[in-house]
Write an enzyme that holds these catalytic residues in place. Structure first.
Site, PDB file in Angstrom:
ATOM      1  N   LYS A 138       0.180  -9.248  17.264  1.00 17.19           N
ATOM      2  CA  LYS A 138      -0.824  -8.882  16.255  1.00 17.19           C
ATOM      3  C   LYS A 138      -0.920  -9.925  15.146  1.00 17.19           C
ATOM      4  O   LYS A 138      -2.017 -10.255  14.685  1.00 17.19           O
ATOM      5  CB  LYS A 138      -0.481  -7.523  15.648  1.00 17.19           C
ATOM      6  CG  LYS A 138      -1.467  -7.045  14.576  1.00 17.19           C
ATOM      7  CD  LYS A 138      -1.083  -5.669  14.050  1.00 17.19           C
ATOM      8  CE  LYS A 138      -2.099  -5.154  13.048  1.00 17.19           C
ATOM      9  NZ  LYS A 138      -1.766  -3.787  12.567  1.00 17.19           N
ATOM     10  N   ASN A 174      14.795  16.237  40.637  1.00 17.23           N
ATOM     11  CA  ASN A 174      14.628  16.540  39.214  1.00 17.23           C
ATOM     12  C   ASN A 174      15.824  17.267  38.617  1.00 17.23           C
ATOM     13  O   ASN A 174      16.165  17.057  37.450  1.00 17.23           O
ATOM     14  CB  ASN A 174      13.355  17.365  39.003  1.00 17.23           C
ATOM     15  CG  ASN A 174      12.090  16.533  39.125  1.00 17.23           C
ATOM     16  OD1 ASN A 174      12.141  15.315  39.029  1.00 17.23           O
ATOM     17  ND2 ASN A 174      10.960  17.178  39.342  1.00 17.23           N
ATOM     18  N   THR A 222      15.698   6.551  27.731  1.00 17.33           N
ATOM     19  CA  THR A 222      15.669   5.182  28.257  1.00 17.33           C
ATOM     20  C   THR A 222      14.462   4.876  29.144  1.00 17.33           C
ATOM     21  O   THR A 222      14.413   3.834  29.776  1.00 17.33           O
ATOM     22  CB  THR A 222      16.960   4.912  29.061  1.00 17.33           C
ATOM     23  OG1 THR A 222      17.044   5.835  30.152  1.00 17.33           O
ATOM     24  CG2 THR A 222      18.194   5.066  28.183  1.00 17.33           C
ATOM     25  N   LYS A 230      -9.129   2.182  -2.513  1.00 15.41           N
ATOM     26  CA  LYS A 230      -9.438   1.663  -1.175  1.00 15.41           C
ATOM     27  C   LYS A 230     -10.816   2.151  -0.742  1.00 15.41           C
ATOM     28  O   LYS A 230     -11.158   3.324  -0.917  1.00 15.41           O
ATOM     29  CB  LYS A 230      -8.364   2.130  -0.187  1.00 15.41           C
ATOM     30  CG  LYS A 230      -8.472   1.540   1.209  1.00 15.41           C
ATOM     31  CD  LYS A 230      -7.257   1.954   2.043  1.00 15.41           C
ATOM     32  CE  LYS A 230      -7.247   1.331   3.424  1.00 15.41           C
ATOM     33  NZ  LYS A 230      -6.027   1.686   4.184  1.00 15.41           N
ATOM     34  N   CYS A 279      -5.400  -3.052   2.302  1.00 13.86           N
ATOM     35  CA  CYS A 279      -5.278  -3.094   3.777  1.00 13.86           C
ATOM     36  C   CYS A 279      -6.626  -3.262   4.481  1.00 13.86           C
ATOM     37  O   CYS A 279      -7.174  -4.346   4.539  1.00 13.86           O
ATOM     38  CB  CYS A 279      -4.540  -1.845   4.273  1.00 13.86           C
ATOM     39  SG  CYS A 279      -3.743  -2.095   5.886  1.00 13.86           S
ATOM     40  N   TYR A 331      -9.023   5.067  13.462  1.00 12.58           N
ATOM     41  CA  TYR A 331      -8.816   4.711  14.864  1.00 12.58           C
ATOM     42  C   TYR A 331      -7.323   4.544  15.133  1.00 12.58           C
ATOM     43  O   TYR A 331      -6.521   4.441  14.208  1.00 12.58           O
ATOM     44  CB  TYR A 331      -9.563   3.417  15.211  1.00 12.58           C
ATOM     45  CG  TYR A 331      -9.222   2.249  14.315  1.00 12.58           C
ATOM     46  CD1 TYR A 331      -8.130   1.431  14.574  1.00 12.58           C
ATOM     47  CD2 TYR A 331      -9.996   1.960  13.189  1.00 12.58           C
ATOM     48  CE1 TYR A 331      -7.802   0.368  13.743  1.00 12.58           C
ATOM     49  CE2 TYR A 331      -9.682   0.902  12.356  1.00 12.58           C
ATOM     50  CZ  TYR A 331      -8.584   0.104  12.638  1.00 12.58           C
ATOM     51  OH  TYR A 331      -8.253  -0.938  11.814  1.00 12.58           O
ATOM     52  N   SER A 387       0.450  -2.428   7.222  1.00 14.56           N
ATOM     53  CA  SER A 387      -0.094  -2.753   8.538  1.00 14.56           C
ATOM     54  C   SER A 387       1.016  -2.713   9.573  1.00 14.56           C
ATOM     55  O   SER A 387       1.919  -3.548   9.556  1.00 14.56           O
ATOM     56  CB  SER A 387      -0.729  -4.155   8.504  1.00 14.56           C
ATOM     57  OG  SER A 387      -1.217  -4.513   9.773  1.00 14.56           O
ATOM     58  N   GLU A 397       0.836  -1.206   0.000  1.00 11.97           N
ATOM     59  CA  GLU A 397       0.000   0.000   0.000  1.00 11.97           C
ATOM     60  C   GLU A 397       0.875   1.262   0.000  1.00 11.97           C
ATOM     61  O   GLU A 397       1.846   1.356   0.754  1.00 11.97           O
ATOM     62  CB  GLU A 397      -0.888  -0.028   1.256  1.00 11.97           C
ATOM     63  CG  GLU A 397      -1.765   1.186   1.455  1.00 11.97           C
ATOM     64  CD  GLU A 397      -2.568   1.110   2.750  1.00 11.97           C
ATOM     65  OE1 GLU A 397      -3.506   1.911   2.903  1.00 11.97           O
ATOM     66  OE2 GLU A 397      -2.255   0.249   3.606  1.00 11.97           O
ATOM     67  N   ILE A 436      18.229  -1.429  34.452  1.00 17.52           N
ATOM     68  CA  ILE A 436      17.747  -2.347  33.435  1.00 17.52           C
ATOM     69  C   ILE A 436      17.359  -1.615  32.145  1.00 17.52           C
ATOM     70  O   ILE A 436      17.630  -2.084  31.032  1.00 17.52           O
ATOM     71  CB  ILE A 436      16.560  -3.185  33.974  1.00 17.52           C
ATOM     72  CG1 ILE A 436      16.215  -4.322  33.018  1.00 17.52           C
ATOM     73  CG2 ILE A 436      15.347  -2.322  34.246  1.00 17.52           C
ATOM     74  CD1 ILE A 436      17.177  -5.476  33.073  1.00 17.52           C
ATOM     75  N   ASP A 437      16.718  -0.440  32.273  1.00 17.13           N
ATOM     76  CA  ASP A 437      16.208   0.258  31.090  1.00 17.13           C
ATOM     77  C   ASP A 437      17.331   0.741  30.184  1.00 17.13           C
ATOM     78  O   ASP A 437      17.323   0.496  28.973  1.00 17.13           O
ATOM     79  CB  ASP A 437      15.338   1.442  31.523  1.00 17.13           C
ATOM     80  CG  ASP A 437      14.116   1.019  32.318  1.00 17.13           C
ATOM     81  OD1 ASP A 437      13.535  -0.026  31.977  1.00 17.13           O
ATOM     82  OD2 ASP A 437      13.745   1.718  33.270  1.00 17.13           O
TER      83      ASP A 437
END
Length: 540
Positions: free
Chosen positions: A186, A373, A397, A108, A144, A114, A180, A39, A296-297
């Site tokens: 998915k 901060n 991160t 199409k 699609c 959405y 897509s 597409e 970890i991040d």
């Protein structure tokens, strides 16, 4: 009849480059009778408001003419916007090219509006559904979304059933051009089921060609597929790579079924592709810088960056403070050694003291939120200084759990050019880290077992402020991704006061998310343009 599924990675707006790629495939596969491209493959998907620019559309029309000249005896089906009678809207079209000219144009019909889709903004729905006859065979060509509304009257999203109309007009094979985007699971839970249901409902093969590649927040996984007339998966292109699949139409129903097993490795492939294409397609730079906290991040982001860009293009920077533990710096350094990347250490103590003298009158800390901060913002400034001086893009991160509840600092750890794991809940980050370590220890073991901490005050732990991630993440997934009500989430076994508290925190943090770097989407509902919530509101 040989049909080619041409799964390409177009660059949005690179009409010349996309056209060249399409023509090269056409010229190198002259033995194929039908070549199918994704597409909007001439302009790339999603082109967004580029579609409002007249020069953009004029360039696409010239590209179509150029591609047509390269087509001889084959039939080439390529996705492109085309002009409509409407003053400001286009058609999203499949153009069939044959012997140097346009044979037919299919528009199409179903235009999604959405989640991340906004096609009604740009396109008119196709007024009719028509089959295309090639060598005596009637092909029902759709684009699609057109294939996502089959025989499901109870939950149908649209009044028109495109496949049913094509069937009534004599279609014997369905071809779908798609762009897509990916999200975890998915393929198995949605897309494959839709394609199989279509094949079984009408008793015809389905040929599905999807785009691959990263475009801004969206990642397209490819996975172009061939479904037999009895609903079996019999052909599949690679995931997250360009690929060309050849299929003999007459043999489709005789091919053995293929099984797909999607797991955490797909998220890794998606994020690596998303990083690589973001760098390659924007052309801003080839180099990245990552702030390594020893957590970890940042460890996971750094690993993904190295795989996407190469170790020579990734810089890890540790920025310890008076509150940083010795093991955090050690873990950051060990990660850098394991990855073979350049590693630097810049203490933030002196600039932090300067802020304390300015606002406290001494170097004695009050240990309030403002001081927490400002440490994050000092670190953000250091990374941005390196970014400017050395032409490196800062990869942020923060994970989805933190971004959801605002457990992040504007102009601090949120400062950067791409938010790599902003759509990964914390527990999924841990799962991905374990997968990265599946063959050898890349992320130090200590990083995976120590309690998460921002280390912005003495002995700080995330759990001092937030519920345990084992509790927080399922509530966030239920509310954000599954869009469940408060009562539905409570019925899952969570206290109502906790659920309400978390939901309120999520929505009050919207002003922060509006200022976040673009994040790579890998779940069914990510923060960003697919979730449009007001900042000023009193519903929650």
């Amino acid at each position: 009849m040989k049909i080619l599924l041409c799964q390409i990675n177009p660059i949005v707006g690179d009409i010349e480059g996309n056209t060249k790629k399409i023509i090269e495939i056409i010229k190198s596969h002259k033995d194929a009778k039908i070549l199918v491209f994704p597409e909007l493959s001439i302009c790339g998907y999603p082109p967004k408001d580029l579609l409002f620019q007249k020069d953009f559309i004029d360039a696409i029309e010239k590209a179509i003419e150029k591609i047509a000249k390269a087509v001889e005896d084959s039939f080439v089906i390529v996705g492109s916007p085309t002009k409509s009678h409407h003053v400001s809207k286009l058609f999203n079209s499949a153009i069939i090219l044959h012997q140097g000219k346009i044979e037919k144009v299919i528009h199409k019909t179903l235009l999604p509006s959405y989640d991340v889709f906004d096609e009604n903004r740009y396109f008119m729905p196709g007024p009719t559904r028509e089959v295309v006859t090639i060598e005596g065979i009637n092909f029902g060509i759709s684009i699609c979304e057109d294939i996502w509304n089959i025989n499901n009257d109870e939950n149908a999203m649209y009044d028109i059933n495109v496949l049913d109309e094509l069937y009534q007009k004599g279609a014997k094979v369905f071809i779908n051009l798609s762009a897509s985007p990916y999200h975890y699971t998915k393929l198995e839970t949605q897309r494959l089921k839709v394609l199989k249901d279509a094949a079984k409902a009408y008793g015809f093969p389905v040929i599905y060609v999807n785009q691959v590649g990263g475009n801004d927040e969206l990642i397209f996984d490819g996975n172009s597929m061939v479904i037999s007339s009895d609903g079996r998966l019999v052909g599949k292109a690679k995931e997250f790579e360009e690929d060309i699949v050849e299929i003999e139409l007459e043999k489709i129903d005789k091919i053995p079924e293929i099984e797909i097993h999607e797991d955490i490795s797909w998220i890794k492939k998606a994020l690596v592709l998303g990083i690589r294409d973001y760098f390659d397609k924007t052309g801003i730079t080839k180099k990245a810088v990552v702030g390594l906290s020893g957590g970890i991040d940042s460890s996971v982001v750094c690993c993904l960056a190295v795989e996407a860009l190469g170790k020579e293009n990734v810089l890890g920077v540790a920025m310890p403070s008076r509150y940083s533990s010795e093991h955090s710096l050690k873990d950051a350094r060990k990660l850098a050694e394991n990855l073979g990347i350049e590693f630097r250490v810049y203490s933030i103590e002196e600039p932090f003291k300067a802020y304390l003298r300015m606002f406290n009158g001494s170097e004695v800390a009050l240990q309030d939120l403002a001081e927490e901060n400002i440490q994050a913002r000092i670190r953000g400034n250091i990374l941005m200084f390196i970014s400017n001086r050395e032409n490196r893009l800062v990869l942020t991160t923060g994970n989805k759990s933190e971004l959801a509840v605002g457990y992040c600092t504007l102009y601090g750890d949120m400062a950067g050019g791409l938010a790599v794991i902003s759509d990964l809940p914390k527990m999924l980050v841990y799962e991905l880290a374990r997968y990265i370590n599946r063959e050898r220890e890349i992320i130090p073991h200590n990083v995976l077992v120590k309690p998460p901490s921002a280390e912005l005050r003495p002995n700080q732990k995330d759990q001092d402020t937030l519920p345990p991630y084992e509790v927080l993440d399922p509530i966030l997934v239920a509310y954000i991704e599954e869009q469940k009500s408060i009562d539905e989430i409570v019925s899952m076994g969570y206290p109502k006061d906790l659920v309400i508290k978390i939901i309120k925190i999520v929505e009050r943090a919207e002003y922060k998310r509006k200022q976040a770097a673009p994040g790579l989407k890998v779940t069914s509902k990510a923060f960003g343009f697919g979730r449009r919530m007001p900042i000023v509101q009193r519903w929650v």
